[in-house]
Scaffold this motif. Sequence first.
Motif, PDB file in Angstrom:
ATOM      1  N   GLU A 135       1.962   7.313  -4.012  1.00 30.60           N
ATOM      2  CA  GLU A 135       0.713   6.537  -4.009  1.00 30.60           C
ATOM      3  C   GLU A 135       1.028   5.098  -3.608  1.00 30.60           C
ATOM      4  O   GLU A 135       1.947   4.488  -4.158  1.00 30.60           O
ATOM      5  N   LYS A 136       0.268   4.588  -2.700  1.00 27.71           N
ATOM      6  CA  LYS A 136       0.537   3.246  -2.209  1.00 27.71           C
ATOM      7  C   LYS A 136      -0.098   2.216  -3.133  1.00 27.71           C
ATOM      8  O   LYS A 136      -1.073   1.560  -2.804  1.00 27.71           O
TER       9      LYS A 136
ATOM     10  N   HIS B 262       3.930  11.384 -11.445  1.00 25.10           N
ATOM     11  CA  HIS B 262       3.276  12.059 -10.326  1.00 25.10           C
ATOM     12  C   HIS B 262       2.689  11.080  -9.313  1.00 25.10           C
ATOM     13  O   HIS B 262       2.650  11.379  -8.121  1.00 25.10           O
ATOM     14  N   ALA B 263       2.254   9.911  -9.782  1.00 21.55           N
ATOM     15  CA  ALA B 263       1.800   8.895  -8.830  1.00 21.55           C
ATOM     16  C   ALA B 263       2.979   8.476  -7.944  1.00 21.55           C
ATOM     17  O   ALA B 263       2.842   8.324  -6.727  1.00 21.55           O
ATOM     18  N   ALA B 264       4.151   8.336  -8.562  1.00 25.30           N
ATOM     19  CA  ALA B 264       5.356   7.977  -7.799  1.00 25.30           C
ATOM     20  C   ALA B 264       5.747   9.104  -6.849  1.00 25.30           C
ATOM     21  O   ALA B 264       6.061   8.875  -5.677  1.00 25.30           O
TER      22      ALA B 264
ATOM     23  N   LEU C 297       5.333  -4.459   0.378  1.00 25.88           N
ATOM     24  CA  LEU C 297       5.641  -3.091   0.809  1.00 25.88           C
ATOM     25  C   LEU C 297       4.413  -2.195   0.673  1.00 25.88           C
ATOM     26  O   LEU C 297       4.206  -1.293   1.476  1.00 25.88           O
ATOM     27  N   GLN C 298       3.614  -2.454  -0.367  1.00 28.65           N
ATOM     28  CA  GLN C 298       2.361  -1.696  -0.485  1.00 28.65           C
ATOM     29  C   GLN C 298       1.474  -1.975   0.724  1.00 28.65           C
ATOM     30  O   GLN C 298       0.902  -1.059   1.316  1.00 28.65           O
TER      31      GLN C 298
ATOM     32  N   VAL D 263      -3.870  -2.249  -4.527  1.00 27.39           N
ATOM     33  CA  VAL D 263      -4.229  -1.763  -5.865  1.00 27.39           C
ATOM     34  C   VAL D 263      -2.993  -1.863  -6.752  1.00 27.39           C
ATOM     35  O   VAL D 263      -1.901  -1.472  -6.336  1.00 27.39           O
ATOM     36  N   PHE D 264      -3.158  -2.417  -7.951  1.00 26.22           N
ATOM     37  CA  PHE D 264      -2.023  -2.469  -8.868  1.00 26.22           C
ATOM     38  C   PHE D 264      -2.429  -2.039 -10.267  1.00 26.22           C
ATOM     39  O   PHE D 264      -3.596  -2.101 -10.637  1.00 26.22           O
ATOM     40  N   THR D 265      -1.440  -1.551 -11.015  1.00 26.68           N
ATOM     41  CA  THR D 265      -1.632  -1.326 -12.451  1.00 26.68           C
ATOM     42  C   THR D 265      -0.697  -2.266 -13.188  1.00 26.68           C
ATOM     43  O   THR D 265       0.332  -2.691 -12.656  1.00 26.68           O
ATOM     44  N   TYR D 266      -1.070  -2.598 -14.407  1.00 24.83           N
ATOM     45  CA  TYR D 266      -0.278  -3.500 -15.240  1.00 24.83           C
ATOM     46  C   TYR D 266      -0.176  -2.823 -16.594  1.00 24.83           C
ATOM     47  O   TYR D 266      -1.120  -2.816 -17.364  1.00 24.83           O
TER      48      TYR D 266
END
Lengths: 250, 356
Positions: A114-115, A108-110, A198-199, A89-92
Amino acid sequence: MSKIVYTRSKGLTDVETHYCPGCTHGIIHKLVAETMVELDIVEDTIGVCPVGCSVFAYKYFACDMQEAAHGRAPAVATGIKRVHPDKPVFTYQGDGDLVSIGMGEIIHAAARGEKITVIFVNNAIYGMTGGQMAPTTLVGQKTTTSPFGRDAALTGNPIRMCEMIATLDGAAFVERVTVTDSKSLLRAKRAIKRAFELQQQNAGFTFVEVLSTCPTNWGINPRQALTWLNENMIPVYPLGNFKDVKVDKA
Amino acid sequence: MRRELWKGNEAIAEAAIRAGCRFYFGYPITPQSEIPEYMAAHLPERGGVFPQAESEISAINMVYGAAGAGARVMTSSSSPGVSLKQEGISFIVGAELPAVIVNVMRSGPGLGGIQPAQGDYFQATRGGGNGDYHHLVLAPNSIQEAVDLMQLAFELADKYRNPVMILADGMIGQMMEPVEWKKAEITEARVYPEWATTGRGGRENHRIVNSLYIESEIMEAHVHHLFSKYKAMEENEVLYEESGIEDAEVVLVAYGVPARIADKAVELLKEEGIKAGLFRPITLWPYPKKRLNDIASLDHVKNFVVVELSMGQMLEDVQLSVNGKKPVHFHGRPGGAIPSPGEVKDAVKKFIGRES
């Protein structure tokens, strides 16, 4: 007979993008798309695009996509990843989205580790809304909402995300790159690929900040924009790796 | 069947798990904090997950992501927290995602108080976020009904690809009552809907979860599509309960726990020879307009009295439904105050000119 030496990445759809001429979003899209192809995860990945210049990115990436509310992409990605922990899963996200209205969500995700992989495109300005001041706008930089140049006494100083996120235990990989020449572009590609890898290894939260240009709203041509980035942004936002949990420190 | 004593918030959480909800995202706020606490304690053993969110905004956007990824998912909060979720609810509606939102109402405006109230009726029934939209609103008047409505809420959310809100007052959340678990727990793995972003997995085209339609013709068509779903909800999903209407001269209208107070007031009125009845909407949106209008047409019905824990919000739906056919009076207590049955009885007698 001519030989095809280059084609559009299979990680992208066959759609014309809306990005302005000379903007580096196209290059960064390509790097993410190539990474998905090389890791053979186009069929697995779920991407999240935000509000900002990349608001239409759901049309461009060939993987499944969700469009998020302004700043909320890391929360949306969290929901997706918790349902599909085996899928990349990625965000851009841009700097207005990630550093301003979405600061709570990204931190907070960091912190939760969160993977997910976050591609953070920092061009020091709000692009889509027409060139307003961002939290990443440099002191003295003129924008439509800092017409006399950003005044630190009035609106504070630029925020350095990589440095901040690297302090959080949940972060597994943090790197700042740019795409102003072929050498930096290759380095950016390596960082993005490393983040996705790494994810996949469940190492934790992975974050790649890409310093990007906005010739349209900076009011200069694309070539000048690359120079302006190198001369003005890099001193404030130094390039480099800030964290890689899998690298042996000894 | 065996009856067990349950606290409302915990029963709501347990009912959601039994309804197959395995993903919960929330944030603590009184008087609903037992819901996240129960989820934290019990979701892991049932194969679910609850990562506590850093804000209500984040929680509702986690719901968006999880719903878009195909999961059965829920969040809960209380009034100020639900206000924060409204952006996300509007996006969930726009992207046509199923989700359940529980609002255990406290008083307002602002931070207000933590006692039971019903001041969020307008926000819940009029679409509290931006844009043209509605979502189903279910209002239980007991813990048993809250439990029974939970499975229905998830089913309706899936059926219409639209969020469903359970609108409870703080009393439902905090009191304890006997509960009978009528339906078997859904334990089988969810079959992901054909629109969900689950990863392409060999599909020819990528799927997109989105509420952005930049061209006005397409956006207009999208809103019309949403409203065709609301029309179907109005035709098929209206729920209400009534008693004593057949010979009532005055009809009390109330939802949630105040309906139980009104029910007792009806009993007291009858003891004094006043023919009273009770009408209790269970769906607040869609509102049971047609039935209420039919009741207003009955010759023996002379007056309506609306009872709410607010300054009069559902009152407007009653007025719209009755449409001027009969007088509509109102007795409300805001700010967390709760009227006694005797107080409601006296108010009704005053309205209908039968003060002793």
